[in-house]
Scaffold this active site. Structure first.
Site, PDB file in Angstrom:
ATOM      1  N   SER A 101      42.170  43.668  40.588  1.00 38.60           N
ATOM      2  CA  SER A 101      42.209  44.567  39.428  1.00 38.60           C
ATOM      3  C   SER A 101      42.819  45.928  39.728  1.00 38.60           C
ATOM      4  CB  SER A 101      40.812  44.748  38.823  1.00 38.60           C
ATOM      5  OG  SER A 101      39.964  45.437  39.716  1.00 38.60           O
ATOM      6  N   LYS A 143      33.274  50.530  35.327  1.00 38.35           N
ATOM      7  CA  LYS A 143      34.488  51.265  35.691  1.00 38.35           C
ATOM      8  C   LYS A 143      34.682  52.485  34.796  1.00 38.35           C
ATOM      9  CE  LYS A 143      36.836  47.230  37.579  1.00 38.35           C
ATOM     10  NZ  LYS A 143      37.945  46.269  37.474  1.00 38.35           N
TER      11      LYS A 143
END
Length: 197
Positions: A101, A143
């Site tokens: 990611s 996140k």
């Protein structure tokens, strides 16, 4: 999904009090959004061009290294890079980095270095494919929480995470979120928001 977001909100492990280390945003670095265990994190990476070979340092494991190679292959295929060799370091050597990611951050860092753009106000997460698509990621809530706590004002995330974001967006007021389907859309956002150095 609403129950999932509610559980995340009620989980004491994602409170701001659990982030005792102050994150410092630095010019000419790229902010990578990640997840370590049950916590979101933000770390910095820097990029330089080198004459010898492509290299990624910073305790990066196999999947992270593979995503680095995919991003560079994509950039050369699209002629975003020509003969430059990329040397990149991800801060925080005590922390092992793995997963794919970080691809969007890797891409943005190389592009910004080549075009002298300071993109330090952004955070990035998203897997980049060989053809430049930006794929959906996991751990979005963690996140974004880390990005907000770190003082970031803008983040770029995959378009395929849009629905998930809508259900948690009230928790992230003040964070400007951009959604991209591919690296070209990411470039447009960066060029519309950059600071030249």
């Amino acid at each position: 999904r609403q129950a999932y977001v509610k559980a995340l909100r009620n989980n004491h492990m994602v409170s701001f009090d659990n982030y005792p280390i102050e994150y410092k945003i630095m010019k000419n670095t790229t902010n990578v959004l990640g997840v370590v265990g049950h916590f979101g994190c933000v770390t910095k990476l820097e990029c330089l061009f080198d004459d010898v070979r492509d290299q990624l340092t910073g305790n990066c494991k196999d999947l992270f290294q593979e995503e680095f190679q995919i991003v560079l292959k994509h950039m050369r295929h699209r002629h975003y890079l020509e003969n430059e060799k990329v040397f990149m370091n991800v801060y925080g050597n005590t922390l092992a980095k793995d997963g794919t990611s970080a691809g969007l951050a890797l891409f943005a860092s190389v592009y910004a270095h080549k075009h002298h753009l300071d993109i330090s106000e952004f955070g990035f997460t998203g897997e980049v494919t060989l053809l430049g698509r930006v794929e959906q990621i996991g751990g979005l809530y963690f996140k974004l929480l880390a990005a907000k706590n770190a003082g970031l004002k803008k983040v770029i995330i995959p378009f395929d995470n849009h629905k998930e974001y809508v259900e948690m967006s009230n928790d992230f007021e003040g964070l400007e979120v951009y959604f991209v389907k591919d690296t070209e859309e990411c470039i447009h956002i960066l060029e519309d928001n950059y600071v030249n150095y």
